[in-house]
Design a protein around this motif. Structure first.
Motif, PDB file in Angstrom:
ATOM      1  N   ALA A   5      36.968  43.975  42.415  1.00  0.00           N
ATOM      2  CA  ALA A   5      38.402  43.919  42.696  1.00  0.00           C
ATOM      3  C   ALA A   5      38.817  42.456  42.800  1.00  0.00           C
ATOM      4  O   ALA A   5      38.142  41.648  43.433  1.00  0.00           O
ATOM      5  CB  ALA A   5      38.712  44.647  43.994  1.00  0.00           C
ATOM      6  N   TYR A   6      39.924  42.119  42.149  1.00  0.00           N
ATOM      7  CA  TYR A   6      40.443  40.759  42.152  1.00  0.00           C
ATOM      8  C   TYR A   6      41.887  40.761  42.625  1.00  0.00           C
ATOM      9  O   TYR A   6      42.605  41.746  42.479  1.00  0.00           O
ATOM     10  CB  TYR A   6      40.403  40.153  40.745  1.00  0.00           C
ATOM     11  CG  TYR A   6      39.019  39.832  40.247  1.00  0.00           C
ATOM     12  CD1 TYR A   6      38.434  38.601  40.539  1.00  0.00           C
ATOM     13  CD2 TYR A   6      38.303  40.735  39.482  1.00  0.00           C
ATOM     14  CE1 TYR A   6      37.157  38.289  40.075  1.00  0.00           C
ATOM     15  CE2 TYR A   6      37.031  40.438  39.014  1.00  0.00           C
ATOM     16  CZ  TYR A   6      36.469  39.212  39.304  1.00  0.00           C
ATOM     17  OH  TYR A   6      35.209  38.911  38.850  1.00  0.00           O
ATOM     18  N   ALA A   7      42.313  39.615  43.172  1.00  0.00           N
ATOM     19  CA  ALA A   7      43.711  39.413  43.565  1.00  0.00           C
ATOM     20  C   ALA A   7      44.095  37.982  43.210  1.00  0.00           C
ATOM     21  O   ALA A   7      43.301  37.053  43.373  1.00  0.00           O
ATOM     22  CB  ALA A   7      43.903  39.653  45.049  1.00  0.00           C
ATOM     23  N   CYS A   8      45.304  37.812  42.721  1.00  0.00           N
ATOM     24  CA  CYS A   8      45.805  36.487  42.370  1.00  0.00           C
ATOM     25  C   CYS A   8      46.312  35.790  43.630  1.00  0.00           C
ATOM     26  O   CYS A   8      47.025  36.389  44.437  1.00  0.00           O
ATOM     27  CB  CYS A   8      46.923  36.597  41.347  1.00  0.00           C
ATOM     28  SG  CYS A   8      47.628  35.003  40.869  1.00  0.00           S
ATOM     29  N   LYS A   9      45.957  34.538  43.784  1.00  0.00           N
ATOM     30  CA  LYS A   9      46.418  33.761  44.942  1.00  0.00           C
ATOM     31  C   LYS A   9      47.888  33.372  44.800  1.00  0.00           C
ATOM     32  O   LYS A   9      48.569  33.160  45.795  1.00  0.00           O
ATOM     33  CB  LYS A   9      45.578  32.493  45.093  1.00  0.00           C
ATOM     34  CG  LYS A   9      44.149  32.759  45.517  1.00  0.00           C
ATOM     35  CD  LYS A   9      43.399  31.448  45.693  1.00  0.00           C
ATOM     36  CE  LYS A   9      41.980  31.668  46.152  1.00  0.00           C
ATOM     37  NZ  LYS A   9      41.254  30.399  46.358  1.00  0.00           N
ATOM     38  N   SER A  10      48.386  33.305  43.567  1.00  0.00           N
ATOM     39  CA  SER A  10      49.765  32.878  43.336  1.00  0.00           C
ATOM     40  C   SER A  10      50.771  34.020  43.410  1.00  0.00           C
ATOM     41  O   SER A  10      51.707  33.987  44.202  1.00  0.00           O
ATOM     42  CB  SER A  10      49.890  32.199  41.960  1.00  0.00           C
ATOM     43  OG  SER A  10      49.056  31.090  41.890  1.00  0.00           O
ATOM     44  N   LEU A  28      41.163  33.398  36.122  1.00  0.00           N
ATOM     45  CA  LEU A  28      42.587  33.297  35.803  1.00  0.00           C
ATOM     46  C   LEU A  28      43.263  34.661  35.854  1.00  0.00           C
ATOM     47  O   LEU A  28      42.752  35.644  35.321  1.00  0.00           O
ATOM     48  CB  LEU A  28      42.790  32.688  34.412  1.00  0.00           C
ATOM     49  CG  LEU A  28      42.332  31.240  34.242  1.00  0.00           C
ATOM     50  CD1 LEU A  28      42.505  30.807  32.799  1.00  0.00           C
ATOM     51  CD2 LEU A  28      43.100  30.329  35.170  1.00  0.00           C
ATOM     52  N   CYS A  29      44.422  34.696  36.470  1.00  0.00           N
ATOM     53  CA  CYS A  29      45.213  35.915  36.575  1.00  0.00           C
ATOM     54  C   CYS A  29      45.775  36.284  35.203  1.00  0.00           C
ATOM     55  O   CYS A  29      46.347  35.426  34.519  1.00  0.00           O
ATOM     56  CB  CYS A  29      46.357  35.700  37.574  1.00  0.00           C
ATOM     57  SG  CYS A  29      47.496  37.097  37.706  1.00  0.00           S
TER      58      CYS A  29
END
Length: 87
Positions: A5-10, A28-29
């Protein structure tokens, strides 16, 4: 292959990616091109099939079996006594 699972910081975009252990982590998102971080959430684990619990994989010993009556230990104790009788 595991699912990460990934989440974008921006932008906060969240998604899952199926990757091999040998694959590098995504950085990279796909939505905004921002920096990603892996999410470590609690997961639900399901064990399917029998054998995961003691009561699932074993049956009660039958009466008169060597494991229940200790017959295996009696045979071991009798073997050295027979060997000492041949002086």
């Amino acid at each position: 292959m595991p699912t990460y699972a990934y989440a974008c910081k921006s932008c906060g975009h969240r998604f899952d990616a199926v990757q091999s252990f040998a694959d590098p982590a995504l950085t990279l998102c796909p939505e905004c091109g921002g920096e990603l971080r892996k999410r470590y959430d609690s997961i639900g684990v399901t064990f399917n099939g029998s054998g995961f619990y003691r009561t699932d994989s074993r049956t009660a010993p039958a009466e008169g079996s060597t494991a229940a009556s200790g017959g295996a230990t009696e045979k071991k104790a009798a073997a050295p006594a027979a060997a000492t009788g041949s002086d």
